[in-house]
Motif scaffolding. Structure first.
Motif, mmCIF file in Angstrom:
data_model
loop_
_atom_site.group_PDB
_atom_site.id
_atom_site.type_symbol
_atom_site.label_atom_id
_atom_site.label_comp_id
_atom_site.label_asym_id
_atom_site.label_seq_id
_atom_site.Cartn_x
_atom_site.Cartn_y
_atom_site.Cartn_z
ATOM 1 N N TRP A 7 -34.480 -4.303 -98.559
ATOM 2 C CA TRP A 7 -33.413 -3.598 -99.285
ATOM 3 C C TRP A 7 -32.632 -2.613 -98.393
ATOM 4 C CZ3 TRP A 7 -32.192 -6.248 -103.254
ATOM 5 C CH2 TRP A 7 -33.187 -7.032 -103.934
ATOM 6 N N GLU A 8 -33.390 -1.822 -97.563
ATOM 7 C CA GLU A 8 -32.416 -0.896 -96.817
ATOM 8 C C GLU A 8 -31.312 -1.691 -95.806
ATOM 9 O OE1 GLU A 8 -35.879 -0.724 -96.810
ATOM 10 O OE2 GLU A 8 -36.307 1.145 -97.793
ATOM 11 N N LEU A 9 -31.861 -2.750 -95.339
ATOM 12 C CA LEU A 9 -30.939 -3.745 -94.591
ATOM 13 C C LEU A 9 -29.846 -4.266 -95.197
ATOM 14 C CD1 LEU A 9 -33.393 -5.670 -92.173
ATOM 15 C CD2 LEU A 9 -31.836 -3.935 -91.440
ATOM 16 N N LEU A 10 -29.938 -4.492 -96.456
ATOM 17 C CA LEU A 10 -29.029 -5.311 -97.483
ATOM 18 C C LEU A 10 -27.955 -3.984 -97.852
ATOM 19 C CD1 LEU A 10 -28.253 -7.684 -98.866
ATOM 20 C CD2 LEU A 10 -29.520 -6.851 -101.015
ATOM 21 N N VAL A 11 -28.390 -2.573 -97.845
ATOM 22 C CA VAL A 11 -27.474 -1.793 -98.361
ATOM 23 C C VAL A 11 -26.656 -1.345 -96.958
ATOM 24 C CG1 VAL A 11 -27.562 0.867 -98.875
ATOM 25 C CG2 VAL A 11 -28.995 -0.779 -100.024
ATOM 26 N N ILE A 12 -27.385 -1.187 -95.878
ATOM 27 C CA ILE A 12 -26.610 -0.960 -94.747
ATOM 28 C C ILE A 12 -25.486 -2.057 -94.584
ATOM 29 C CG2 ILE A 12 -26.854 -0.902 -92.104
ATOM 30 C CD1 ILE A 12 -29.689 0.437 -92.807
ATOM 31 N N GLY A 13 -25.655 -3.346 -94.860
ATOM 32 C CA GLY A 13 -25.002 -4.482 -94.464
ATOM 33 C C GLY A 13 -23.702 -4.385 -95.227
ATOM 34 N N VAL A 14 -24.001 -4.013 -96.650
ATOM 35 C CA VAL A 14 -22.707 -3.882 -97.870
ATOM 36 C C VAL A 14 -22.000 -2.876 -97.256
ATOM 37 C CG1 VAL A 14 -22.405 -3.473 -100.077
ATOM 38 C CG2 VAL A 14 -24.290 -5.056 -99.613
ATOM 39 N N ILE A 15 -22.458 -1.438 -96.742
ATOM 40 C CA ILE A 15 -21.755 -0.437 -96.379
ATOM 41 C C ILE A 15 -20.838 -0.840 -95.226
ATOM 42 C CG2 ILE A 15 -21.719 1.894 -95.567
ATOM 43 C CD1 ILE A 15 -24.388 2.251 -97.433
ATOM 44 N N ALA A 16 -21.617 -1.571 -94.354
ATOM 45 C CA ALA A 16 -20.794 -2.004 -93.052
ATOM 46 C C ALA A 16 -19.497 -2.833 -93.570
ATOM 47 C CB ALA A 16 -21.652 -2.580 -92.068
ATOM 48 N N LEU A 17 -19.896 -3.851 -94.369
ATOM 49 C CA LEU A 17 -18.735 -4.652 -94.767
ATOM 50 C C LEU A 17 -17.727 -3.977 -95.220
ATOM 51 C CD1 LEU A 17 -18.133 -7.862 -95.026
ATOM 52 C CD2 LEU A 17 -19.237 -7.779 -97.072
ATOM 53 N N VAL A 18 -17.893 -3.028 -96.103
ATOM 54 C CA VAL A 18 -16.972 -2.274 -96.978
ATOM 55 C C VAL A 18 -16.220 -1.282 -96.012
ATOM 56 C CG1 VAL A 18 -16.429 -0.413 -98.845
ATOM 57 C CG2 VAL A 18 -18.214 -2.157 -99.192
ATOM 58 N N VAL A 19 -16.933 -0.755 -95.097
ATOM 59 C CA VAL A 19 -16.454 0.124 -94.162
ATOM 60 C C VAL A 19 -15.457 -0.687 -93.112
ATOM 61 C CG1 VAL A 19 -16.596 2.054 -92.389
ATOM 62 C CG2 VAL A 19 -17.932 2.159 -94.528
ATOM 63 N N LEU A 20 -16.170 -1.426 -92.459
ATOM 64 C CA LEU A 20 -15.526 -2.221 -91.156
ATOM 65 C C LEU A 20 -14.664 -3.479 -91.998
ATOM 66 C CD1 LEU A 20 -18.260 -2.480 -88.656
ATOM 67 C CD2 LEU A 20 -16.422 -0.928 -88.914
ATOM 68 N N GLY A 21 -14.856 -4.104 -92.854
ATOM 69 C CA GLY A 21 -14.103 -5.231 -93.218
ATOM 70 C C GLY A 21 -14.776 -6.548 -92.450
ATOM 71 N N PRO A 22 -14.496 -7.687 -93.300
ATOM 72 C CA PRO A 22 -15.074 -8.970 -92.981
ATOM 73 C C PRO A 22 -14.438 -9.412 -91.393
ATOM 74 C CG PRO A 22 -13.456 -9.243 -94.425
ATOM 75 C CD PRO A 22 -13.757 -7.831 -94.629
ATOM 76 N N GLU A 23 -13.331 -8.629 -90.824
ATOM 77 C CA GLU A 23 -12.703 -9.274 -89.588
ATOM 78 C C GLU A 23 -13.509 -8.795 -88.572
ATOM 79 O OE1 GLU A 23 -10.445 -7.319 -92.034
ATOM 80 O OE2 GLU A 23 -10.098 -9.197 -92.922
ATOM 81 N N ARG A 24 -13.798 -7.253 -88.665
ATOM 82 C CA ARG A 24 -14.371 -6.637 -87.497
ATOM 83 C C ARG A 24 -15.921 -6.481 -87.624
ATOM 84 N NH1 ARG A 24 -11.460 -1.080 -87.526
ATOM 85 N NH2 ARG A 24 -11.341 -1.485 -89.622
ATOM 86 N N LEU A 25 -16.688 -6.893 -88.732
ATOM 87 C CA LEU A 25 -17.993 -6.845 -88.669
ATOM 88 C C LEU A 25 -18.815 -7.608 -87.653
ATOM 89 C CD1 LEU A 25 -20.198 -5.542 -90.404
ATOM 90 C CD2 LEU A 25 -20.320 -7.694 -92.086
ATOM 91 N N PRO A 26 -18.421 -8.977 -87.595
ATOM 92 C CA PRO A 26 -19.330 -9.882 -86.509
ATOM 93 C C PRO A 26 -18.880 -9.165 -85.150
ATOM 94 C CG PRO A 26 -17.642 -11.276 -87.768
ATOM 95 C CD PRO A 26 -17.426 -9.946 -88.171
ATOM 96 N N GLY A 27 -17.962 -8.719 -84.583
ATOM 97 C CA GLY A 27 -17.809 -8.083 -83.275
ATOM 98 C C GLY A 27 -18.774 -6.665 -83.430
ATOM 99 N N ALA A 28 -18.606 -5.810 -84.407
ATOM 100 C CA ALA A 28 -19.476 -4.769 -84.515
ATOM 101 C C ALA A 28 -21.053 -4.984 -84.337
ATOM 102 C CB ALA A 28 -19.359 -4.010 -85.894
ATOM 103 N N ILE A 29 -21.442 -6.188 -85.125
ATOM 104 C CA ILE A 29 -22.721 -6.622 -85.027
ATOM 105 C C ILE A 29 -23.224 -7.046 -83.562
ATOM 106 C CG2 ILE A 29 -24.552 -8.513 -85.777
ATOM 107 C CD1 ILE A 29 -23.328 -8.106 -88.520
ATOM 108 N N ARG A 30 -22.108 -7.890 -82.960
ATOM 109 C CA ARG A 30 -22.480 -8.363 -81.756
ATOM 110 C C ARG A 30 -22.737 -7.255 -80.666
ATOM 111 N NH1 ARG A 30 -17.935 -11.244 -81.382
ATOM 112 N NH2 ARG A 30 -18.567 -12.552 -82.850
ATOM 113 N N SER A 31 -21.833 -6.045 -80.713
ATOM 114 C CA SER A 31 -21.646 -5.164 -79.749
ATOM 115 C C SER A 31 -23.099 -4.326 -79.888
ATOM 116 C CB SER A 31 -20.529 -4.356 -79.782
ATOM 117 O OG SER A 31 -20.409 -3.637 -81.038
#
Length: 113
Positions: A7-31
């Motif tokens: 659940w903590e990972l899910l919350v972090i993922g949703v917040i990252a998706l909202v803040v970064l957007g779907p375009e920049r999220l894969p690059g942020a995860i990769r880095s």
């Protein structure tokens, strides 16, 4: 290491998706994964270096103990350490012997001509 559940990972993922957007999220995860990988590599290198230094220190302590007591009166662990040191010293000298011999042979053959 960290106690993070699903659940903590899910919350972090949703917040990252909202803040970064779907375009920049894969690059942020990769880095982020590359950074974590490099930190793990540095930690593993550090552990290996510390382990090597501790083993070297132990071998030197055994060698000092052997010098004090005389080589005939030492225990099996100290004798094994001495043999390891001798084999390490021999392996260090072998590459230099091979590289010196051909150059000496070529200079001797030039002198004979």
């Amino acid at each position: 290491m960290f106690d993070i559940g699903f659940w903590e990972l899910l919350v972090i993922g949703v917040i990252a998706l909202v803040v970064l957007g779907p375009e920049r999220l894969p690059g942020a995860i990769r880095s982020t994964m590359e950074t974590v990988r490099s930190i793990k590599n540095v930690a593993n290198g550090f552990k290996q270096e510390v382990s090597y230094q501790l083993k070297t220190h132990e071998l030197h302590e055994h060698l000092k103990k052997a010098e004090k007591e005389g080589l005939g009166q030492v225990g099996d662990d100290v004798k094994q350490s001495i043999e390891e040191l001798k084999s390490a010293a021999a392996s260090v000298q072998r590459p230099y012997e091979n590289s010196i011999l051909p150059s000496e042979n070529s200079s001797e053959s030039e002198n004979k001509k």
